[in-house]
Scaffold this motif. Structure first.
Motif, mmCIF file in Angstrom:
data_model
loop_
_atom_site.group_PDB
_atom_site.id
_atom_site.type_symbol
_atom_site.label_atom_id
_atom_site.label_comp_id
_atom_site.label_asym_id
_atom_site.label_seq_id
_atom_site.Cartn_x
_atom_site.Cartn_y
_atom_site.Cartn_z
ATOM 1 N N LEU A 197 32.116 49.563 47.684
ATOM 2 C CA LEU A 197 32.861 49.216 46.568
ATOM 3 C C LEU A 197 32.445 50.302 45.532
ATOM 4 C CD1 LEU A 197 34.004 46.426 47.581
ATOM 5 C CD2 LEU A 197 34.570 45.830 45.345
ATOM 6 N N SER B 230 33.250 45.790 51.306
ATOM 7 C CA SER B 230 31.819 46.354 51.010
ATOM 8 C C SER B 230 32.185 47.769 50.605
ATOM 9 C CB SER B 230 30.884 46.333 52.159
ATOM 10 O OG SER B 230 31.415 47.064 53.190
ATOM 11 N N ASP C 229 32.972 38.674 48.878
ATOM 12 C CA ASP C 229 32.534 39.855 48.123
ATOM 13 C C ASP C 229 30.991 40.255 48.445
ATOM 14 O OD1 ASP C 229 34.876 39.833 46.468
ATOM 15 O OD2 ASP C 229 33.774 38.453 45.097
ATOM 16 N N ASP D 113 27.880 43.001 46.909
ATOM 17 C CA ASP D 113 27.386 43.397 45.369
ATOM 18 C C ASP D 113 26.410 44.524 45.453
ATOM 19 O OD1 ASP D 113 27.620 42.185 42.430
ATOM 20 O OD2 ASP D 113 25.296 42.984 43.092
ATOM 21 N N LYS E 62 35.567 44.165 41.970
ATOM 22 C CA LYS E 62 35.637 43.055 43.161
ATOM 23 C C LYS E 62 37.028 42.319 43.128
ATOM 24 C CE LYS E 62 30.830 42.148 42.953
ATOM 25 N NZ LYS E 62 29.712 41.099 42.823
ATOM 26 N N ASP E 63 37.472 41.826 41.867
ATOM 27 C CA ASP E 63 38.775 40.996 42.056
ATOM 28 C C ASP E 63 39.774 41.838 42.431
ATOM 29 O OD1 ASP E 63 37.319 38.902 40.876
ATOM 30 O OD2 ASP E 63 37.957 39.070 38.796
ATOM 31 N N ARG F 35 39.684 42.262 46.162
ATOM 32 C CA ARG F 35 40.118 41.050 46.979
ATOM 33 C C ARG F 35 41.523 40.639 46.995
ATOM 34 N NH1 ARG F 35 38.370 37.299 43.670
ATOM 35 N NH2 ARG F 35 36.371 38.061 43.878
#
Length: 262
Positions: free
Chosen positions: A217, A215, A250, A252, A224-225, A228
């Motif tokens: 981000l 979270s 993820d 958003d 995201k990628d 992760r």
């Protein structure tokens, strides 16, 4: 106990937590209209909110707080210094909606207990929350420059974590932010990077089914990628293989996560 990360990121943050008796928000960092849209997406009614817990006074956490609290007559819980810091930012809140939730305290709402704990961030008195019910544990921890041993002791062994994974250090260092902002983010009162978050995760997860939601981000300094991948690789280097008992999810800035059961 069920929850959804309604929105998470540098532009606005809000998390929904419910059980069979109560429904809560943690932070309201988006407009009232946007909050209503997010609630509709998880098929929930803001009129049924039992309360709002505030973590700190930064605008990406309280932008819509006053509007939502007044429109739906929702109690607000925050510590004294945060109440003082919010003065002038959220408009007038009726006295019967203003509640003090002290740092390092526990408040109970029927079968649901909510525990507050300190984090390290450049706000007046920032704190986050652990939700407990029937031996299950949901931890919310973002907006901290590092994860101290004390924090780890409080959050250890949760069934679900909403855990900050704010930035990639390389992207931040090479990015467009002025050095003063970069220094603030990298400091002990800023935000944790992907790798540091994963190291902290490795020290607090138990060998049981555990859900981790990456979270807060950064819009400019993470993806995201990448988050992760970085978290997965760091966990693996610490002897934890995502997919065995730890699952990474993820979040958003615009779309809520599906309601998950803790």
């Amino acid at each position: 106990m069920r929850f959804s990360v309604l929105a998470s990121g540098s532009t606005g943050n809000a998390i929904y937590v419910e059980n069979d008796e109560h429904a809560f928000l943690v932070d309201v960092g988006l407009s009232g209209k946007k909050m209503e849209q997010l609630f509709a997406k998880i098929d929930r009614d803001m009129k049924k909110l039992s309360g709002i817990f505030v973590t700190h006074e930064h605008s990406d956490h309280i932008k819509g707080l006053g509007v939502v609290a007044r429109k739906y007559n929702v109690p607000i819980y925050a510590n004294e210094k945060t109440w003082q810091a919010m003065d002038g930012q959220i408009g007038k809140i009726p006295l019967d909606q203003r509640f003090v939730f002290n740092m390092e305290a526990v408040q109970s709402f029927g079968s649901l207990s909510v525990e507050s704990f300190a984090v390290s961030h450049d706000a007046a008195d920032p704190m986050f929350y652990v939700f407990h019910e029937n031996g299950r544990k949901l931890v919310l921890i973002t907006d901290t420059g590092y994860v101290s041993d004390r924090m780890k002791g409080i959050i250890r062994g949760a069934d679900s974590f909403v855990f900050e994974s704010n930035h990639d250090i390389g992207m931040l260092q090479m990015g467009r932010y002025p050095w003063s902002v970069k220094r603030r983010i990298l400091s002990d009162v800023g935000h944790v990077c992907n790798e540091d978050a994963a190291v902290a995760m490795s020290e607090v997860v138990f060998e049981k089914p555990t859900q981790i939601y990456l979270s807060h981000l950064s819009k400019d300094n993470n993806m995201k990628d990448l988050a992760r991948m970085s978290v997965t690789q760091t966990l693996q280097s610490c002897g934890i293989i995502p997919g065995e008992y730890v699952n990474i999810h993820d979040t958003d800035a615009e779309e809520p996560t599906a309601l998950a059961t803790v």
